[in-house]
Design an enzyme around this catalytic site. Structure first.
Site, mmCIF file in Angstrom:
data_model
loop_
_atom_site.group_PDB
_atom_site.id
_atom_site.type_symbol
_atom_site.label_atom_id
_atom_site.label_comp_id
_atom_site.label_asym_id
_atom_site.label_seq_id
_atom_site.Cartn_x
_atom_site.Cartn_y
_atom_site.Cartn_z
ATOM 1 N N HIS A 5 0.639 -32.827 -9.650
ATOM 2 C CA HIS A 5 0.208 -31.473 -9.153
ATOM 3 C C HIS A 5 0.414 -30.317 -10.164
ATOM 4 O O HIS A 5 0.521 -29.104 -9.912
ATOM 5 C CB HIS A 5 0.365 -31.102 -7.779
ATOM 6 C CG HIS A 5 -0.166 -31.784 -6.885
ATOM 7 N ND1 HIS A 5 0.077 -31.875 -5.414
ATOM 8 C CD2 HIS A 5 -1.408 -32.741 -6.905
ATOM 9 C CE1 HIS A 5 -0.965 -32.603 -4.802
ATOM 10 N NE2 HIS A 5 -1.568 -33.084 -5.624
ATOM 11 N N CYS A 48 -3.937 -22.029 -21.151
ATOM 12 C CA CYS A 48 -4.520 -21.150 -21.661
ATOM 13 C C CYS A 48 -6.205 -21.517 -20.900
ATOM 14 O O CYS A 48 -6.602 -22.564 -20.910
ATOM 15 C CB CYS A 48 -4.872 -21.130 -23.111
ATOM 16 S SG CYS A 48 -6.134 -20.069 -23.850
ATOM 17 N N ASN A 83 11.084 -39.166 6.289
ATOM 18 C CA ASN A 83 10.634 -38.068 6.820
ATOM 19 C C ASN A 83 11.154 -38.069 8.213
ATOM 20 O O ASN A 83 11.119 -38.662 8.961
ATOM 21 C CB ASN A 83 9.094 -38.179 6.737
ATOM 22 C CG ASN A 83 8.310 -37.108 6.964
ATOM 23 O OD1 ASN A 83 8.738 -36.206 7.614
ATOM 24 N ND2 ASN A 83 7.335 -36.923 5.946
HETATM 25 P P1 OAD Z 1 3.782 -30.831 3.402
HETATM 26 O O1 OAD Z 1 4.022 -29.435 3.714
HETATM 27 O O2 OAD Z 1 2.136 -31.272 3.845
HETATM 28 O O3 OAD Z 1 4.436 -32.002 4.072
HETATM 29 C C1 OAD Z 1 5.918 -31.945 3.985
HETATM 30 C C2 OAD Z 1 6.555 -32.898 4.594
HETATM 31 O O4 OAD Z 1 7.875 -32.979 4.297
HETATM 32 C C3 OAD Z 1 6.152 -32.897 6.243
HETATM 33 O O5 OAD Z 1 5.847 -34.193 6.602
HETATM 34 C C4 OAD Z 1 7.743 -32.823 6.759
HETATM 35 O O6 OAD Z 1 7.936 -33.472 7.993
HETATM 36 C C5 OAD Z 1 8.750 -33.386 5.687
HETATM 37 N N1 OAD Z 1 10.122 -32.813 5.497
HETATM 38 C C6 OAD Z 1 10.426 -31.692 5.894
HETATM 39 N N2 OAD Z 1 11.742 -31.398 5.451
HETATM 40 C C7 OAD Z 1 12.120 -32.792 4.958
HETATM 41 C C8 OAD Z 1 13.300 -33.249 4.534
HETATM 42 N N3 OAD Z 1 14.225 -32.336 4.477
HETATM 43 N N4 OAD Z 1 13.482 -34.545 4.019
HETATM 44 C C9 OAD Z 1 12.276 -35.414 4.316
HETATM 45 N N5 OAD Z 1 11.249 -34.713 4.410
HETATM 46 C C10 OAD Z 1 10.967 -33.732 4.913
HETATM 47 O O7 OAD Z 1 4.032 -30.993 1.885
HETATM 48 P P2 OAD Z 1 3.494 -32.157 0.702
HETATM 49 O O8 OAD Z 1 3.177 -33.227 1.501
HETATM 50 O O9 OAD Z 1 3.890 -32.171 -0.297
HETATM 51 O O10 OAD Z 1 -0.806 -29.574 -3.071
HETATM 52 O O11 OAD Z 1 1.745 -31.347 0.534
HETATM 53 C C11 OAD Z 1 1.070 -32.037 -0.479
HETATM 54 C C12 OAD Z 1 0.220 -31.140 -1.275
HETATM 55 O O12 OAD Z 1 -0.319 -30.170 -0.409
HETATM 56 C C13 OAD Z 1 1.207 -30.069 -2.130
HETATM 57 O O13 OAD Z 1 1.348 -30.830 -3.238
HETATM 58 C C14 OAD Z 1 0.394 -28.993 -2.244
HETATM 59 C C15 OAD Z 1 -0.024 -28.756 -0.770
HETATM 60 O O14 OAD Z 1 -1.550 -28.074 -0.471
HETATM 61 C C16 OAD Z 1 -1.227 -28.466 -4.036
HETATM 62 O O15 OAD Z 1 -1.080 -27.411 -4.158
HETATM 63 C C17 OAD Z 1 -2.311 -29.003 -4.826
#
Ligand code: OAD
Length: 257
Positions: free
Chosen positions: A121, A129, A216
């Site tokens: 991402h 640019c 997770n």
């Molecule tokens: P999310 O916010 O969707 O999910 C975060 C996950 O991390 C959840 O399932 C939590 O339960 C878990 N979590 C929280 N604390 C934790 C810890 N200490 N150890 C392990 N797990 C933990 O975030 P992403 O899955 O990264 O995209 O989201 C995916 C994409 O959605 C991001 O890259 C972003 C967002 O929109 C873009 O910006 C394109």
């Protein structure tokens, strides 16, 4: 199986694996103090993605979009890798190959010392640019001008990140897919597994026989497909796995002598 047994199983699986993928999401950085997206205090609970993280938002109001990214850069700037990032970096030399495929844009895997990193991402410290596509790195915090302008051609710069409605970089995606096809084990750490196409990576890996270990605190759509799903924080679980893995390696070496 209780959590201790699952941690033990994960360490056993790792001890038998050569080519590892760590597929990470914002949860791995939450213990460093960087907000996730969908958690209780997640960014998408406070802000509307369509106003800040889409090409349409940027063309309507580049200043507003940049102010938001500048705010996020300020949050991330002084944050340090936590034990979760550090264990992955420590494992650089333990396996034939270890690739970190991350959805995170915070650069903490690099800061921790991981070597093979695919940033699906993008990266919040990079600017692109809008005219020529040139990518430059800029760590100034706050940014010197908002919105930033390309020094070479005077066009508007944009954050070098993927927004909603945009495709992932095809080269990076195919590199990630290639690495997964060679992998025998994948750790899926701190991701809700909701955002595609990134979320298809561990799903496809599981379907093609790669062992998948999920770390997770909550269950996700990946949980039923994972071989082991450990309910815990990355910063706690990864060091526990590492301790057991080191013991297994020591015992195996002892037996070989
Ligand atoms: P999310 O916010 O969707 O999910 C975060 C996950 O991390 C959840 O399932 C939590 O339960 C878990 N979590 C929280 N604390 C934790 C810890 N200490 N150890 C392990 N797990 C933990 O975030 P992403 O899955 O990264 O995209 O989201 C995916 C994409 O959605 C991001 O890259 C972003 C967002 O929109 C873009 O910006 C394109």
């Amino acid at each position: 199986m209780d959590i201790r047994e699952k941690v033990q199983t994960a360490a056993q699986l790792l001890s038998q694996a050569d080519n590892i993928i760590a597929f990470t999401g914002s949860g791995i950085s939450s213990e460093s103090g960087i907000p996730t997206f969908r958690g209780k205090d997640g960014l998408w609970k406070q802000f509307k993605a369509q106003d800040l993280a889409t090409p349409a938002a940027f063309s309507t109001n580049p200043k507003l979009v940049w102010e938001w990214y500048d705010w996020r850069r300020n949050i991330i700037a002084d944050k340090q890798p936590n034990p979760g990032h550090k264990i992955l970096a420590e494992w650089n030399d333990l396996f034939s190959s270890l690739y970190v495929i991350t959805q995170n844009i915070d650069g903490l895997h690099q800061k921790a010392g991981s070597e093979n990193i695919i940033e699906l991402h993008g990266n919040i410290w990079k600017l692109r640019c809008t005219k020529e596509g040139t990518v430059t790195e800029d760590h100034s915090c706050p940014l010197k001008e908002i919105p930033p302008i390309c020094k070479k051609c005077g066009a508007l710069m944009r954050p070098h990140v993927v927004w909603f409605g945009e495709s992932l970089d095809t080269k990076l995606l195919s590199e990630a897919v290639k690495m997964c096809s060679k992998a025998d084990l994948m750790l899926a750490i701190g991701t809700s597994s909701l955002v595609y196409p990134a979320a298809s990576i561990p799903m496809t890996a599981a379907e093609s026989g790669v062992k998948v270990i999920e770390i997770n605190p909550e269950s996700t759509p990946l949980t039923p497909r994972a071989d082991t799903s450990i309910r815990g924080k990355a910063g706690d679980v990864l060091p526990e796995i590492s301790d057991i893995l080191n013991n297994i390696i020591r015992q195996t070496k002892g037996r070989e002598k």
